[in-house]
Scaffold this motif. Structure first.
Motif, short mmCIF file in Angstrom:
data_model
loop_
_atom_site.label_atom_id
_atom_site.label_comp_id
_atom_site.label_asym_id
_atom_site.label_seq_id
_atom_site.Cartn_x
_atom_site.Cartn_y
_atom_site.Cartn_z
N PRO A 28 -9.32 -42.06 -109.18
CA PRO A 28 -9.86 -40.71 -109.09
C PRO A 28 -8.80 -39.67 -109.44
CG PRO A 28 -9.48 -41.60 -106.91
CD PRO A 28 -9.18 -42.70 -107.89
N HIS A 29 -9.22 -38.65 -110.16
CA HIS A 29 -8.32 -37.54 -110.50
C HIS A 29 -7.88 -36.84 -109.22
CE1 HIS A 29 -7.04 -33.62 -112.06
NE2 HIS A 29 -6.80 -34.26 -113.18
N SER A 30 -6.62 -36.46 -109.16
CA SER A 30 -6.06 -35.93 -107.92
C SER A 30 -6.73 -34.63 -107.47
CB SER A 30 -4.56 -35.70 -108.07
OG SER A 30 -4.32 -34.80 -109.14
N THR A 31 -7.13 -33.78 -108.41
CA THR A 31 -7.76 -32.51 -108.04
C THR A 31 -9.28 -32.58 -108.05
OG1 THR A 31 -5.89 -31.33 -109.00
CG2 THR A 31 -7.91 -30.05 -108.59
N TYR A 32 -9.84 -33.14 -109.12
CA TYR A 32 -11.29 -33.07 -109.32
C TYR A 32 -12.05 -34.29 -108.82
CZ TYR A 32 -9.64 -29.31 -112.21
OH TYR A 32 -9.01 -28.17 -112.65
N GLN A 33 -11.35 -35.36 -108.47
CA GLN A 33 -11.94 -36.58 -107.91
C GLN A 33 -12.89 -37.31 -108.85
OE1 GLN A 33 -10.74 -37.86 -105.04
NE2 GLN A 33 -9.34 -36.12 -105.18
#
Length: 88
Positions: A28-33
């Protein structure tokens, strides 16, 4: 010390006793999940030249075997479905 292992797909078998294995990492992307996939290509030692393009293989970390080769094929998990014999 545990050796690293990866599972990936053979994308090139043109070299002698060497295959290029693409390993896909999904996280998962760290900011946008949102799920992001990142592909890393490893050169792996294939002593018997058993692997073909499309095969699913397990590779393990090993000592440096050449300038770019630091992995070895442990086992072929599944062979590719589109197996074609090359005429000699």
């Amino acid at each position: 010390m545990a050796l690293k292992e990866r599972v990936g797909t053979v994308v090139s078998d043109k070299m002698d006793k060497t295959v290029v294995v693409a390993v896909q990492n999904r996280f998962p992307h760290s900011t946008y999940q949102k799920i992001v996939s990142r592909t890393t290509r490893y050169k792996a030692h294939d002593a018997e030249n058993n692997c073909r393009v499309g095969d699913r293989v397990r590779i393990t970390e090993t000592r440096p075997l050449s300038a770019t080769k630091r992995w070895a094929v442990l086992e072929v998990l599944s062979h590719s479905a589109n197996l074609q014999e090359v005429p000699k």
